[in-house]
Design an enzyme around this catalytic site. Sequence first.
Site: not given
Ligand code: NAD
Length: 352
Positions: A89, A188
Amino acid sequence: MQQAPDMTAVTTSGDGELFAAEQVLLCSDPTTGLHAIVVVDNTTCGKGLGGVRYYPYPNDAAALVECRRLAHGMTFKHAAAELPYGGAKSVIVKTTDQAVDRTTLMHAFGRMIAPLGEVYVPAVDMGTTPEDIAEIGRYVADVECDDEDPAPMTALGVHAGILAAIAHVDDDGGLDGLRVAIQGVGHVGTALARLLAEDGADLLVTDIDEDRARRLAEEVGGTVIDNDSFAATDCDVLAPCAIGRTVSVESIPGLRCRIVAGAANDMLADPSCASMLHERGIAYVPDFLINAGGVILLHAKREQLTRQEAIDAIKGIGPRVADVLSQAQASGATPLAVAEEIVRARLEKEAR
Ligand code: NAD
């Protein structure tokens, strides 16, 4: 003066020796104001594939600790999914005094990491775009700048994992009428909620963006819940899909779920939480095992597999989760310990 980073926070398994990072590169370029860190955690299974995060860290120590944890997590994710990549990373610290344009900054970073070309493949991550990675790629042998949003496929994998976990704890194994609480309805979380709604699950959703939570709840016939008390929601499945470390020594006594399984990386505040969940009879599906759909998709595309082959590989997360949960039940170990042992065995096999 900045505080030294807390390096005790960098291992999730407690087995620091086996999983100590292979390389850490600290980059500083006064001309562009670039401040960046690259961690190549482990290349036993292949080159370290990992995103470039561009984020305003409060200090260098925080950037280093996060980069170290995330790189380590990528080693686990790739090894558990049987992908031919190691873990890595990088983070570029976003500051207000970077006097150059974005492209120049990415070029400076590319030049700095060019010597790591044999061990590191940079990819898109929070704060960077496929275009940024393509600019970095002018100086680096192999970059991954695919522009498909991986989130729907990550959600597909999480969905397969939740179904497997339900089948493990319930004889009939269906989701119809079961309560699933989702924190974070971004890329997600939204895709996951739609899949679960099709199964007839009763959805409880929350997000710091309350409008987003409300809109999704209306769409899927769910209910908006309070974000501050998310961890204590009375439900069958608690699915953190926003931030890390939702499950902590402090929150575990108040949990009212049977399963913890979601997309968020770094879900447990520390590894001791796995034992606490186990003692409470709550099945924890390790994050690195269940949220690998996006990297499985990336690999499928690099290998030019068909869409269906990619989907089948992502759905393979379900049987992996089932296997980890049943091994844990048979041995009395935590699911995290079982999954870590699977990773360790793969690394040892590849190292031979
Ligand atoms: P995203 O930024 O699209 O969505 C995150 C959501 O969480 C947003 O709607 C945001 O408003 C909300 N949020 C942020 N902080 C918050 C809090 N304290 N309380 C409640 N809601 C909160 O991100 P994503 O791509 O959907 O990813 C979500 C999680 O999954 C992350 O932890 C990411 O690391 C993990 N992840 C994502 C992927 C991927 O393919 N996008 C892959 C593996 C892991």
